[in-house]
Design a protein around this motif. Structure first.
Motif: not given
Lengths: 253, 267
Positions: A50, A55, A72, A74
């Motif tokens: 992250r 993030l 990204f 997830f």
């Protein structure tokens, strides 16, 4: 040739109030390379990803990432339930102001890369778990990123689908030479996909071993090859040793 | 002839649908019978409680003004509802873009909810004059609050994981609102609109009591008042029943539209 790494992580630590989650982690990922981060669940490897993805911010240390953007993926597919697969994949382009036509055309290419062209007009509820993950991967690929950050993308899938997707991911990486940083808790998956495995200790995440994997092309039979098995054993042993050391440390404390 | 296996269950399904449609009608029939029994048993005067037949006759003798009145009231309710829906969704959206604005303006919208409409209606007459604009305004004022409240809570209900995705994709505030918050809010907005639809017809009749104009195109609210003043309780009943029917129709239309809209969201 460009010798600068795609991702350079230097002495990165992350502290949430009193808890240290990541402890002085350093590694370089070459452009076009693939590194897997392996560790016990909850150890802080996702936090590292992250921070690289922007993030989260490191408390100390620095992270440099190649220009051209990282995408990204997830752990969950995170698709918009009211959009079709096609429009979900086109979303990153639409948000950048690309016209609907162009965005959809490029999304179709990206969907073809993950072999979902047949299903492009379905909504997420009409897709299987594996298809949703492919869709999420297609969305990450649609803006042609230089770097792909994968956060345990296969963890919710069944064994067979997982193998299938791992093989396709490896194929994508070999063909398009995208830089991939993968977080996983499956050692065989890490050995199959990556060039190097970084093994992390339980929280706070520290690198306890760096294990290169055998080079060369992988086909489906590679899963059971002895060279790969040696890598898996070495990484697993490092992981178990780190967990045992952590447990001993706790008992003493 | 070959009979399919599911012929009997599908027959049953038909019967069930028929029963489902009939049972509310049966309840209404029971109420009407009870109403008639009360009237006859207790010998109630017609100007206090007309019998169901007298009410039916009052409508049948002179249906024109009632039909015109219903149309007038339905139009006002529809306009009032439309304004409340658009203004409510827009206002809630503006409020949701900034926490600070929301905190300062939201209490004011609560005021709209708290203020008794009957007290404001005379002011509407002062500002907008007698007739349709004041009536529409009255319908809009009572029905706007549930739209605002539900839209706001819906806009805030967007999945945090998807918000993170939008953040990562560097979507601006307006884009995030349009592509994520608003679609996420659709189910709540629909709930708000359903409540507003019911309130709009109430607001319309209340507005007509105060701002309605009599004569050829008198709306239902005015017909109620004229019926009262001329001791024609039977005509009051007709107007009240029709007002309820108008409410049902507006509510039903919104319900139908929202079901079509929601099919995509709940699928």
């Amino acid at each position: 040739m460009n010798d600068r790494p795609a991702i350079a992580v230097q002495e990165v630590s992350r502290q949430f109030r009193d808890t240290r989650v990541v402890d002085r982690v350093s590694f370089d990922l070459r452009s076009g390379g693939c590194i897997a981060l392996v560790g016990p669940s909850g150890c802080g490897k996702t936090t590292i990803l992250r921070m690289i993805g922007g993030l989260d911010e490191p408390s100390t240390g620095s992270i440099a990432i190649e220009e051209g953007g990282a995408a990204f993926v997830f752990q969950e597919p995170r698709l918009l339930p009211w959009l079709t697969l096609l429009d979900n994949v086109a979303l990153p382009l639409r948000l950048r102001g690309v016209s609907k036509r162009d965005a959809r055309a490029r999304a179709m290419d990206s969907i073809a890369m993950v072999k979902l062209s047949e299903a492009c007009h379905r909504t997420p509820t009409q897709l299987s778990g594996g298809m949703r993950m492919r869709a999420s991967l297609a969305r990450a690929l649609v803006a042609r990123p230089r770097v792909l950050l994968l956060d345990e993308p296969m963890s919710s899938l069944d064994e067979v689908t997982r193998h299938e997707l791992d093989e396709e991911l490896r194929e994508l990486w070999e063909r398009h030479r995208i830089t991939i940083l993968l977080v996983t808790h499956s050692v065989p998956e890490a050995a199959y996909l990556a060039e190097e495995i970084l093994v992390f200790s339980p929280r706070p995440a520290r690198i306890v071993a760096r294990i290169p994997t055998p080079s060369g092309n992988r086909d489906a039979s590679a899963w059971t090859s002895s060279a790969l098995n040696d890598t898996v054993r070495a990484a697993s042993e490092a992981l178990l040793a780190a967990i045992a050391a952590d447990a001993r440390g706790r008992k003493l404390a | 002839m070959k009979r399919t296996r599911d012929a009997i269950p599908s027959n049953n399904a038909w019967m069930q649908a028929l029963l489902a449609a009939l049972s509310p009608l049966a309840t209404i029939a029971v109420v009407v019978v009870l109403w008639w029994c009360c009237k006859v048993l207790f010998e109630i005067e017609s100007f206090i409680l007309p019998s169901p037949f007298e009410v039916a006759r009052a409508f049948a003798d002179d249906p024109r003004p009632f039909l015109i009145g219903s149309l007038e009231s339905a139009t006002s309710a529809a306009f009032g509802f439309g304004i409340a829906a658009i203004a409510g969704i827009l206002l809630a959206s503006v409020l949701s873009l900034s926490r600070r604005v929301e905190r300062s303006v939201y209490p004011l919208t609560l005021f709209f909810q708290m203020v008794p409409l009957i007290a404001v209606a005379p002011l509407l007459v002062v500002w907008l004059g007698y007739g349709r604009p004041a009536i529409i305004a009255s319908a809009a004022i009572v029905s706007v609050f549930p739209v605002i409240a539900n839209t706001l809570s819906g806009l805030r209900s967007a999945d945090p994981q998807l918000l993170e995705l939008f953040n990562l994709l560097r979507a601006g505030r307006v884009r995030t609102w349009w592509s994520l918050a608003l679609p996420s809010a659709v189910p709540s907005i629909v709930t708000g609109l359903r409540i507003a639809a019911g309130l709009a017809s109430i607001g319309t009749i209340a507005g007509e009591f105060i701002a309605g104009i009599g004569g050829e195109r008198a709306p239902l609210g005015v017909l109620v008042m004229t019926g009262l003043r001329t001791f024609r309780t039977d005509r009051v009943f007709v107007a009240v029943l029709l007002a309820a029917l108008v409410g049902f129709v507006v509510f039903g239309c919104v319900g139908l539209l929202s079901r079509l809209l929601l099919r995509r969201w709940l699928a």
